[in-house]
Scaffold this motif. Structure first.
Motif: not given
Length: 248
Positions: A130-136
């Motif tokens: 989830v955090l990876d996608l929020l970062n993207i």
């Protein structure tokens, strides 16, 4: 006060939860689990000035209802509130992670077309993803991590990404969740119930039950209840401030 994650449409007796929202005057975010539930939930809460409806597609339903993404896109301009969305890596759902990620990425891309979205996000057993996608997709909007269970490192990363965290009464029953609460910056904490999927004193949780969390925060912060309420109200105001969102 507020309940920023409540499934109002899924209570077996709508009258009970609607009256609780009306009596409490709390700011309530009524989340949905599929786009096709959005219009009905808006109609259900239309007489409540203090209740808003979020447009969602729950990760546990993503593999069954991904065909509702075109409807999501159509409805997205009608609300600034998005949820429940996210990823779930739990047993029975991890096998559908690929489609979950496609759905969440689609939603985040769509939300990035706007400048005012507020998202309430499920991340059970899938925090890093989830955090990876929020970062993207940093322009998708302000993210509230609902019922957040994570390591200290993951929590710190979420804070660095500017996430908020909604805390509910059910979290107080878990040592793991209480540990996470102790790591959260006070200016990023909001309240939730996740009703009707949680209980208080053997009955379904209602938005007014968030006072259990405010009393708990008062104890662990060593501050009077008035201070806790002031901080939480300030957090809500900052979250909802469109000007701040546009310039953040």
């Amino acid at each position: 006060m507020m309940d920023l994650h409540c499934h109002v449409d899924l209570y077996p007796d709508h009258d009970i939860v609607l009256k609780d929202i009306e009596r409490s005057h709390y700011y309530v975010l009524s989340v949905t689990t599929v786009p096709s539930a959005f219009k009905g939930t808006v109609a259900l809460t239309k007489d409540l000035n203090n209740c808003r409806t979020a447009l969602g597609l729950h990760p546990q339903l993503a593999h069954q209802r991904y065909n509702e993404l075109p409807l999501f896109d159509k409805l997205c301009p009608k609300t600034r509130y998005i949820g429940e969305i996210g990823l779930d890596g739990s047993k029975g759902y991890e096998e559908h992670m690929l489609i979950q990620k496609k759905v969440l990425e689609h939603i985040l891309k769509k939300c990035s077309e706007f400048n005012d979205k507020i998202l309430t996000i499920h991340s059970l057993n899938a925090v890093d993803k989830v955090l990876d996608l929020l970062n993207i997709y940093p322009d998708a909007g302000r993210s509230i991590l609902h019922w957040f269970l994570a390591t200290k490192k993951q929590t710190d990363r979420a804070v660095e990404l500017g996430c908020y965290f909604s805390v509910g009464p059910a979290m107080l029953n878990s040592a793991r969740a209480r540990k996470v609460i102790s790591w959260l910056p006070p200016d990023k904490i909001l309240l939730e119930t996740d009703g009707p999927f949680t209980k208080v004193e053997r009955r379904l949780s209602l938005p007014s039950d968030v006072t259990l969390v405010t009393r708990y925060l008062s104890d662990i912060w060593g501050k009077p209840l008035s201070h806790v309420n002031s901080v939480l109200k300030s957090n809500l105001k900052t979250l909802l401030d469109k000007h701040r969102l546009e310039h953040s």
